[in-house]
Design a protein around this motif. Structure first.
Motif, PDB file in Angstrom:
ATOM      1  N   ASN A  18       0.800  -1.227   0.000  1.00  0.00           N
ATOM      2  CA  ASN A  18       0.000   0.000   0.000  1.00  0.00           C
ATOM      3  C   ASN A  18       0.832   1.276   0.000  1.00  0.00           C
ATOM      4  O   ASN A  18       0.279   2.363  -0.084  1.00  0.00           O
ATOM      5  CB  ASN A  18      -0.943   0.017   1.202  1.00  0.00           C
ATOM      6  CG  ASN A  18      -2.036  -1.007   1.058  1.00  0.00           C
ATOM      7  OD1 ASN A  18      -2.442  -1.331  -0.048  1.00  0.00           O
ATOM      8  ND2 ASN A  18      -2.513  -1.525   2.169  1.00  0.00           N
ATOM      9  N   LYS A  19       2.136   1.170   0.104  1.00  0.00           N
ATOM     10  CA  LYS A  19       2.997   2.352   0.081  1.00  0.00           C
ATOM     11  C   LYS A  19       3.260   2.721  -1.370  1.00  0.00           C
ATOM     12  O   LYS A  19       4.208   2.239  -1.986  1.00  0.00           O
ATOM     13  CB  LYS A  19       4.291   2.090   0.832  1.00  0.00           C
ATOM     14  CG  LYS A  19       4.081   1.869   2.314  1.00  0.00           C
ATOM     15  CD  LYS A  19       5.375   1.612   3.025  1.00  0.00           C
ATOM     16  CE  LYS A  19       5.099   1.329   4.490  1.00  0.00           C
ATOM     17  NZ  LYS A  19       6.314   1.002   5.216  1.00  0.00           N
ATOM     18  N   VAL A  20       2.397   3.573  -1.916  1.00  0.00           N
ATOM     19  CA  VAL A  20       2.482   3.937  -3.327  1.00  0.00           C
ATOM     20  C   VAL A  20       2.900   5.396  -3.467  1.00  0.00           C
ATOM     21  O   VAL A  20       2.704   6.199  -2.559  1.00  0.00           O
ATOM     22  CB  VAL A  20       1.144   3.681  -4.052  1.00  0.00           C
ATOM     23  CG1 VAL A  20       0.794   2.200  -4.022  1.00  0.00           C
ATOM     24  CG2 VAL A  20       0.021   4.508  -3.471  1.00  0.00           C
ATOM     25  N   ALA A  21       3.465   5.706  -4.641  1.00  0.00           N
ATOM     26  CA  ALA A  21       3.872   7.081  -4.934  1.00  0.00           C
ATOM     27  C   ALA A  21       2.716   7.869  -5.536  1.00  0.00           C
ATOM     28  O   ALA A  21       2.548   9.050  -5.266  1.00  0.00           O
ATOM     29  CB  ALA A  21       5.059   7.079  -5.893  1.00  0.00           C
ATOM     30  N   GLY A  22       1.945   7.203  -6.382  1.00  0.00           N
ATOM     31  CA  GLY A  22       0.849   7.872  -7.066  1.00  0.00           C
ATOM     32  C   GLY A  22       0.151   6.916  -8.006  1.00  0.00           C
ATOM     33  O   GLY A  22       0.238   5.692  -7.842  1.00  0.00           O
ATOM     34  N   LYS A  23      -0.508   7.503  -9.022  1.00  0.00           N
ATOM     35  CA  LYS A  23      -1.308   6.657  -9.915  1.00  0.00           C
ATOM     36  C   LYS A  23      -1.465   7.293 -11.287  1.00  0.00           C
ATOM     37  O   LYS A  23      -1.528   8.517 -11.416  1.00  0.00           O
ATOM     38  CB  LYS A  23      -2.680   6.406  -9.313  1.00  0.00           C
ATOM     39  CG  LYS A  23      -3.481   7.686  -9.093  1.00  0.00           C
ATOM     40  CD  LYS A  23      -4.330   7.544  -7.856  1.00  0.00           C
ATOM     41  CE  LYS A  23      -4.796   8.872  -7.349  1.00  0.00           C
ATOM     42  NZ  LYS A  23      -4.102   9.372  -6.224  1.00  0.00           N
ATOM     43  N   TRP A  24      -1.534   6.418 -12.284  1.00  0.00           N
ATOM     44  CA  TRP A  24      -1.954   6.815 -13.625  1.00  0.00           C
ATOM     45  C   TRP A  24      -3.470   6.816 -13.606  1.00  0.00           C
ATOM     46  O   TRP A  24      -4.096   5.888 -13.071  1.00  0.00           O
ATOM     47  CB  TRP A  24      -1.424   5.846 -14.680  1.00  0.00           C
ATOM     48  CG  TRP A  24       0.052   5.956 -14.863  1.00  0.00           C
ATOM     49  CD1 TRP A  24       1.001   5.083 -14.425  1.00  0.00           C
ATOM     50  CD2 TRP A  24       0.753   7.009 -15.524  1.00  0.00           C
ATOM     51  NE1 TRP A  24       2.248   5.533 -14.767  1.00  0.00           N
ATOM     52  CE2 TRP A  24       2.126   6.716 -15.453  1.00  0.00           C
ATOM     53  CE3 TRP A  24       0.358   8.186 -16.167  1.00  0.00           C
ATOM     54  CZ2 TRP A  24       3.104   7.539 -15.997  1.00  0.00           C
ATOM     55  CZ3 TRP A  24       1.335   9.010 -16.712  1.00  0.00           C
ATOM     56  CH2 TRP A  24       2.679   8.687 -16.624  1.00  0.00           C
ATOM     57  N   ALA A  48       2.427  -7.817 -12.340  1.00  0.00           N
ATOM     58  CA  ALA A  48       2.723  -6.733 -13.278  1.00  0.00           C
ATOM     59  C   ALA A  48       2.273  -5.383 -12.722  1.00  0.00           C
ATOM     60  O   ALA A  48       2.913  -4.358 -12.970  1.00  0.00           O
ATOM     61  CB  ALA A  48       2.063  -6.992 -14.627  1.00  0.00           C
ATOM     62  N   ILE A  49       1.151  -5.381 -11.989  1.00  0.00           N
ATOM     63  CA  ILE A  49       0.702  -4.180 -11.288  1.00  0.00           C
ATOM     64  C   ILE A  49       0.462  -4.553  -9.832  1.00  0.00           C
ATOM     65  O   ILE A  49       0.216  -5.719  -9.504  1.00  0.00           O
ATOM     66  CB  ILE A  49      -0.573  -3.553 -11.903  1.00  0.00           C
ATOM     67  CG1 ILE A  49      -1.782  -4.484 -11.769  1.00  0.00           C
ATOM     68  CG2 ILE A  49      -0.335  -3.152 -13.355  1.00  0.00           C
ATOM     69  CD1 ILE A  49      -3.112  -3.841 -12.142  1.00  0.00           C
ATOM     70  N   ASN A  50       0.527  -3.565  -8.984  1.00  0.00           N
ATOM     71  CA  ASN A  50       0.349  -3.772  -7.553  1.00  0.00           C
ATOM     72  C   ASN A  50      -1.108  -3.606  -7.132  1.00  0.00           C
ATOM     73  O   ASN A  50      -1.650  -4.419  -6.384  1.00  0.00           O
ATOM     74  CB  ASN A  50       1.236  -2.760  -6.807  1.00  0.00           C
ATOM     75  CG  ASN A  50       1.102  -2.846  -5.315  1.00  0.00           C
ATOM     76  OD1 ASN A  50       1.316  -3.895  -4.734  1.00  0.00           O
ATOM     77  ND2 ASN A  50       0.742  -1.744  -4.689  1.00  0.00           N
ATOM     78  N   MET A  51      -1.730  -2.538  -7.657  1.00  0.00           N
ATOM     79  CA  MET A  51      -3.067  -2.213  -7.197  1.00  0.00           C
ATOM     80  C   MET A  51      -3.731  -1.283  -8.214  1.00  0.00           C
ATOM     81  O   MET A  51      -3.076  -0.453  -8.830  1.00  0.00           O
ATOM     82  CB  MET A  51      -2.969  -1.518  -5.834  1.00  0.00           C
ATOM     83  CG  MET A  51      -4.262  -1.154  -5.188  1.00  0.00           C
ATOM     84  SD  MET A  51      -4.064  -0.563  -3.468  1.00  0.00           S
ATOM     85  CE  MET A  51      -2.822   0.704  -3.601  1.00  0.00           C
ATOM     86  N   TYR A  75      -1.993   2.222  -9.669  1.00  0.00           N
ATOM     87  CA  TYR A  75      -1.011   2.753  -8.729  1.00  0.00           C
ATOM     88  C   TYR A  75       0.416   2.331  -9.073  1.00  0.00           C
ATOM     89  O   TYR A  75       0.642   1.256  -9.628  1.00  0.00           O
ATOM     90  CB  TYR A  75      -1.361   2.306  -7.311  1.00  0.00           C
ATOM     91  CG  TYR A  75      -2.605   2.993  -6.821  1.00  0.00           C
ATOM     92  CD1 TYR A  75      -2.523   4.176  -6.110  1.00  0.00           C
ATOM     93  CD2 TYR A  75      -3.865   2.479  -7.106  1.00  0.00           C
ATOM     94  CE1 TYR A  75      -3.663   4.835  -5.676  1.00  0.00           C
ATOM     95  CE2 TYR A  75      -5.010   3.133  -6.681  1.00  0.00           C
ATOM     96  CZ  TYR A  75      -4.900   4.302  -5.977  1.00  0.00           C
ATOM     97  OH  TYR A  75      -6.030   4.951  -5.558  1.00  0.00           O
ATOM     98  N   THR A  76       1.358   3.214  -8.694  1.00  0.00           N
ATOM     99  CA  THR A  76       2.780   2.959  -8.931  1.00  0.00           C
ATOM    100  C   THR A  76       3.552   3.136  -7.626  1.00  0.00           C
ATOM    101  O   THR A  76       3.128   3.885  -6.741  1.00  0.00           O
ATOM    102  CB  THR A  76       3.356   3.937  -9.971  1.00  0.00           C
ATOM    103  OG1 THR A  76       3.364   5.254  -9.431  1.00  0.00           O
ATOM    104  CG2 THR A  76       2.555   3.913 -11.265  1.00  0.00           C
ATOM    105  N   HIS A  77       4.682   2.467  -7.544  1.00  0.00           N
ATOM    106  CA  HIS A  77       5.580   2.664  -6.400  1.00  0.00           C
ATOM    107  C   HIS A  77       6.571   3.787  -6.673  1.00  0.00           C
ATOM    108  O   HIS A  77       7.021   4.455  -5.749  1.00  0.00           O
ATOM    109  CB  HIS A  77       6.345   1.374  -6.075  1.00  0.00           C
ATOM    110  CG  HIS A  77       5.461   0.341  -5.469  1.00  0.00           C
ATOM    111  ND1 HIS A  77       5.094  -0.795  -6.130  1.00  0.00           N
ATOM    112  CD2 HIS A  77       4.847   0.294  -4.265  1.00  0.00           C
ATOM    113  CE1 HIS A  77       4.294  -1.509  -5.360  1.00  0.00           C
ATOM    114  NE2 HIS A  77       4.124  -0.870  -4.230  1.00  0.00           N
TER     115      HIS A  77
END
Length: 130
Positions: A18-24, A48-51, A75-77
């Motif tokens: 759940n520690k993400v930087a942001g999202k497309w 391939a993707i986290n969430m 979401y991205t890390h």
């Protein structure tokens, strides 16, 4: 794993971080995102993707009915991780130039932020109060 809530449908990797930087952010029809949900789930299961999540746009539970389209957030890390965006393009044929950090989203939903103000304006006009 897919979890369908009243407002959002969530797709999680088995060991979600759940520690993400942001999202497309992708705008589109909720029915399209529901159709893509099994593919998103496969991408999450494969790591391939986290969430990801998308707005269900159910008229009975939509807190933002003034927004016509649904939104899919992947979401991205790492900030603006182009690898994730390319995966979504290649696997789902979706493209976005819109990326938001979690801090940007938090600022937009605080009083004075654009999303908060749109929300408050709509509900105040509809009900006479927020």
């Amino acid at each position: 794993m897919i979890q369908v809530g009243t407002v959002w449908t969530y797709i999680f990797a088995p060991n979600v971080d759940n520690k993400v930087a942001g999202k497309w952010i992708y705008e589109g029809n909720a029915d399209l995102f529901r159709q893509l949900c099994p593919k998103l789930n496969k991408l999450a299961d494969n790591g391939a993707i986290n969430m990801a999540k998308f707005a269900n746009k159910n008229p009975r539970h939509d807190p933002c009915p003034y927004i016509k389209n649904s939104v899919l957030c992947v979401y991205t890390h790492k900030p603006r991780d182009k690898k994730i965006r390319l995966i979504i393009k290649n696997e789902l044929d979706l493209w976005s130039e819109t990326y938001k950090t979690e801090e940007q989203t938090n600022q937009e939903w605080r009083p004075g932020g654009i999303l908060f103000e749109q929300y408050a304006h709509y509900w105040k006009n509809k009900r006479g109060f927020l």
